[in-house]
Design a protein around this motif. Structure first.
Motif, PDB file in Angstrom:
ATOM      1  N   LEU A  77      -7.835  20.312 -11.421  1.00  0.00           N
ATOM      2  CA  LEU A  77      -7.384  21.825 -11.787  1.00  0.00           C
ATOM      3  C   LEU A  77      -6.565  22.130 -10.346  1.00  0.00           C
ATOM      4  CD1 LEU A  77      -7.479  24.113 -13.588  1.00  0.00           C
ATOM      5  CD2 LEU A  77      -9.187  24.943 -12.401  1.00  0.00           C
ATOM      6  N   SER A  78      -7.081  21.920  -9.194  1.00  0.00           N
ATOM      7  CA  SER A  78      -6.195  21.963  -8.237  1.00  0.00           C
ATOM      8  C   SER A  78      -5.046  21.468  -8.134  1.00  0.00           C
ATOM      9  CB  SER A  78      -7.057  21.567  -6.680  1.00  0.00           C
ATOM     10  OG  SER A  78      -6.386  21.794  -5.787  1.00  0.00           O
ATOM     11  N   GLU A  79      -4.842  20.436  -8.464  1.00  0.00           N
ATOM     12  CA  GLU A  79      -3.407  19.484  -8.561  1.00  0.00           C
ATOM     13  C   GLU A  79      -2.710  20.153  -9.641  1.00  0.00           C
ATOM     14  OE1 GLU A  79      -2.395  17.561  -6.197  1.00  0.00           O
ATOM     15  OE2 GLU A  79      -4.450  18.106  -5.408  1.00  0.00           O
ATOM     16  N   ALA A  80      -3.287  20.558 -10.924  1.00  0.00           N
ATOM     17  CA  ALA A  80      -2.444  21.206 -11.605  1.00  0.00           C
ATOM     18  C   ALA A  80      -1.749  22.339 -11.297  1.00  0.00           C
ATOM     19  CB  ALA A  80      -3.375  21.186 -12.672  1.00  0.00           C
ATOM     20  N   GLN A  81      -2.602  23.256 -10.494  1.00  0.00           N
ATOM     21  CA  GLN A  81      -2.096  24.303 -10.043  1.00  0.00           C
ATOM     22  C   GLN A  81      -0.803  24.027  -8.966  1.00  0.00           C
ATOM     23  OE1 GLN A  81      -4.293  27.570  -8.762  1.00  0.00           O
ATOM     24  NE2 GLN A  81      -5.893  27.666 -10.262  1.00  0.00           N
ATOM     25  N   ARG A  82      -1.031  23.129  -8.157  1.00  0.00           N
ATOM     26  CA  ARG A  82      -0.178  22.723  -6.966  1.00  0.00           C
ATOM     27  C   ARG A  82       1.228  22.525  -7.992  1.00  0.00           C
ATOM     28  NH1 ARG A  82      -1.402  21.798  -2.380  1.00  0.00           N
ATOM     29  NH2 ARG A  82      -3.808  21.081  -2.773  1.00  0.00           N
ATOM     30  N   ALA A  83       1.105  21.857  -9.029  1.00  0.00           N
ATOM     31  CA  ALA A  83       2.139  21.220  -9.669  1.00  0.00           C
ATOM     32  C   ALA A  83       2.956  22.460 -10.454  1.00  0.00           C
ATOM     33  CB  ALA A  83       1.918  20.030 -10.419  1.00  0.00           C
ATOM     34  N   PHE A  84       2.220  23.390 -10.776  1.00  0.00           N
ATOM     35  CA  PHE A  84       2.860  24.714 -11.796  1.00  0.00           C
ATOM     36  C   PHE A  84       3.928  25.188 -10.924  1.00  0.00           C
ATOM     37  CE2 PHE A  84       2.666  29.052 -13.248  1.00  0.00           C
ATOM     38  CZ  PHE A  84       2.687  28.512 -14.619  1.00  0.00           C
ATOM     39  N   LEU A 159      -4.796  34.901  -8.234  1.00  0.00           N
ATOM     40  CA  LEU A 159      -3.666  34.178  -7.681  1.00  0.00           C
ATOM     41  C   LEU A 159      -3.752  33.253  -6.532  1.00  0.00           C
ATOM     42  CD1 LEU A 159      -0.940  36.904  -7.736  1.00  0.00           C
ATOM     43  CD2 LEU A 159      -1.590  35.536  -9.744  1.00  0.00           C
ATOM     44  N   PRO A 160      -3.225  32.067  -6.701  1.00  0.00           N
ATOM     45  CA  PRO A 160      -3.316  31.121  -5.640  1.00  0.00           C
ATOM     46  C   PRO A 160      -2.354  31.022  -4.462  1.00  0.00           C
ATOM     47  CG  PRO A 160      -2.430  30.008  -7.415  1.00  0.00           C
ATOM     48  CD  PRO A 160      -2.637  31.262  -7.773  1.00  0.00           C
ATOM     49  N   TRP A 161      -1.382  32.025  -4.780  1.00  0.00           N
ATOM     50  CA  TRP A 161      -0.449  32.058  -3.655  1.00  0.00           C
ATOM     51  C   TRP A 161      -0.193  33.564  -3.070  1.00  0.00           C
ATOM     52  CZ3 TRP A 161       1.083  29.200  -8.279  1.00  0.00           C
ATOM     53  CH2 TRP A 161       1.039  27.605  -7.991  1.00  0.00           C
ATOM     54  N   ARG A 162       0.163  33.553  -1.993  1.00  0.00           N
ATOM     55  CA  ARG A 162       0.243  35.176  -1.299  1.00  0.00           C
ATOM     56  C   ARG A 162       1.308  35.690  -1.800  1.00  0.00           C
ATOM     57  NH1 ARG A 162       2.011  36.509   4.794  1.00  0.00           N
ATOM     58  NH2 ARG A 162       1.039  38.867   4.750  1.00  0.00           N
ATOM     59  N   PRO A 163       0.971  37.164  -2.383  1.00  0.00           N
ATOM     60  CA  PRO A 163       2.160  38.020  -2.621  1.00  0.00           C
ATOM     61  C   PRO A 163       2.932  38.362  -1.479  1.00  0.00           C
ATOM     62  CG  PRO A 163       0.230  38.464  -3.840  1.00  0.00           C
ATOM     63  CD  PRO A 163      -0.016  37.455  -2.954  1.00  0.00           C
ATOM     64  N   PRO A 164       4.301  38.597  -1.370  1.00  0.00           N
ATOM     65  CA  PRO A 164       4.788  39.020  -0.299  1.00  0.00           C
ATOM     66  C   PRO A 164       4.373  40.442   0.445  1.00  0.00           C
ATOM     67  CG  PRO A 164       6.340  39.084  -2.003  1.00  0.00           C
ATOM     68  CD  PRO A 164       5.168  38.389  -2.590  1.00  0.00           C
ATOM     69  N   ALA A 165       4.025  40.331   1.565  1.00  0.00           N
ATOM     70  CA  ALA A 165       3.490  41.875   2.211  1.00  0.00           C
ATOM     71  C   ALA A 165       2.276  42.091   1.653  1.00  0.00           C
ATOM     72  CB  ALA A 165       4.600  42.810   2.050  1.00  0.00           C
ATOM     73  N   ASN A 166       1.627  41.115   1.072  1.00  0.00           N
ATOM     74  CA  ASN A 166       0.244  41.386   0.396  1.00  0.00           C
ATOM     75  C   ASN A 166       0.272  42.696  -0.657  1.00  0.00           C
ATOM     76  OD1 ASN A 166      -0.901  39.702   2.344  1.00  0.00           O
ATOM     77  ND2 ASN A 166      -1.819  41.168   3.671  1.00  0.00           N
ATOM     78  N   ARG A 167       1.306  42.589  -1.422  1.00  0.00           N
ATOM     79  CA  ARG A 167       1.578  43.576  -2.510  1.00  0.00           C
ATOM     80  C   ARG A 167       0.638  43.078  -3.438  1.00  0.00           C
ATOM     81  NH1 ARG A 167       3.407  40.820  -6.553  1.00  0.00           N
ATOM     82  NH2 ARG A 167       5.369  39.613  -6.547  1.00  0.00           N
ATOM     83  N   THR A 168       0.350  44.136  -4.418  1.00  0.00           N
ATOM     84  CA  THR A 168      -0.819  44.147  -5.463  1.00  0.00           C
ATOM     85  C   THR A 168      -0.040  42.824  -6.409  1.00  0.00           C
ATOM     86  OG1 THR A 168      -1.584  46.301  -5.340  1.00  0.00           O
ATOM     87  CG2 THR A 168      -2.001  45.409  -7.339  1.00  0.00           C
ATOM     88  N   PRO A 169      -0.787  42.210  -7.238  1.00  0.00           N
ATOM     89  CA  PRO A 169      -0.173  41.140  -8.090  1.00  0.00           C
ATOM     90  C   PRO A 169       0.271  42.090  -9.218  1.00  0.00           C
ATOM     91  CG  PRO A 169      -2.333  40.343  -7.136  1.00  0.00           C
ATOM     92  CD  PRO A 169      -2.205  41.677  -6.740  1.00  0.00           C
TER      93      PRO A 169
END
Ligand code: URA
Length: 257
Positions: A77-84, A159-169
């Motif tokens: 699952l971690s690899e699948a997210q990395r590939a998304f 979310l597994p990636w950081r939103p810019p400036a920590n904004r709300t997803p």
């Protein structure tokens, strides 16, 4: 005259015929100038109009569903997210932040998204809010490093990636990663979920309003769910720690029941 005419007589005869209006010599055989020749040269066929190029529209949520469903364990699952590749946040992030803690733990904690420190380290909840989260769970005997699943927590984010400036997803970002989160919970198979703040409440329960939801058991992804205020909120609003403590006691009681 013996039928042979000399040059001068032939010339005079020709000039006389021209005088009469003759304007072309006539051959022995008739020529039908209106006849259509048997083999007319074939005209080139007009080129077929070009069919428009149809680019199939990609539905990122459907792609996420397929990729998540195909993952047979947490590593896959971690690899699948990395590939998304459909979530733009990935382009601005340094690391995928998949999870931390003990696989098989009875308690799974779900936060919002990585912040700056998490993005750098590739692990969830490692900044100031994460340190408070560790102290909160330690107060009821749980930790992300405890070897026994009964005393352990397993941590991830919506979310597994950081939103810019920590904004709300954004809702579309949550919807896109939801199939991965569902599969994450299925594969981790905890006894209960703890949702930190509004974003995981939106993802798991389909509603927000953490100050009303906190402290009340709900059901999400087929499991008991305890919504709590986010540790980052508790860092700003000290008095809210009292309610958070009562929520932690609820969790401990449920685990002991
Ligand atoms: N806040 C979150 O919701 N998650 C983290 O991983 C860090 C801060």
């Amino acid at each position: 005259m013996d039928g042979v005419i000399d040059f001068w007589a032939a010339k005079a005869l020709l000039e006389w015929q021209i005088e009469l209006g003759a304007d072309e010599p006539i051959g022995d055989l008739p020529v039908n100038r209106y006849e259509i020749p048997a083999e007319t040269p074939k005209a080139r066929p007009a080129p077929e109009p070009m069919a428009p190029v149809v680019i199939p529209a990609v539905d990122p949520v459907a792609v996420a569903e397929r990729m998540a469903a195909a993952a047979r364990d947490l590593d896959a699952l971690s690899e699948a997210q990395r590939a998304f590749d459909h979530l733009d946040l990935k382009k601005g992030a340094r690391n995928l932040v998949f999870a931390d803690g003990i696989r098989g733990a009875r308690v799974m904690v779900i936060g919002e998204a990585p912040g700056r420190e998490e993005d750098i380290e590739g692990r969830p909840f490692v900044g100031k809010a994460g340190q408070l989260l560790d102290r909160m769970f330690a107060a009821i005997g749980l930790s992300r490093t405890a070897p026994a699943p009964d005393n352990a927590i397993y941590i991830t984010n919506v979310l597994p990636w950081r939103p810019p400036a920590n904004r709300t997803p954004e809702p579309a970002e949550i919807a896109m990663m939801l199939p991965f989160l569902k599969r994450h919970v299925e594969l981790a198979a905890p006894d209960l979920l703890v949702l930190m703040g509004n974003t995981p409440c939106q993802a798991v329960l389909g509603r927000q309003g953490i100050l009303r939801l906190r402290g009340q058991w709900a059901e999400g992804f087929g499991l008991p769910v305890m919504p709590m205020t986010h540790p980052a909120y508790l860092l700003r609003q000290g008095p809210a720690k009292r309610d958070a403590w009562s929520d932690l006691l609820e969790i401990r009681a449920r685990l002991q029941a």
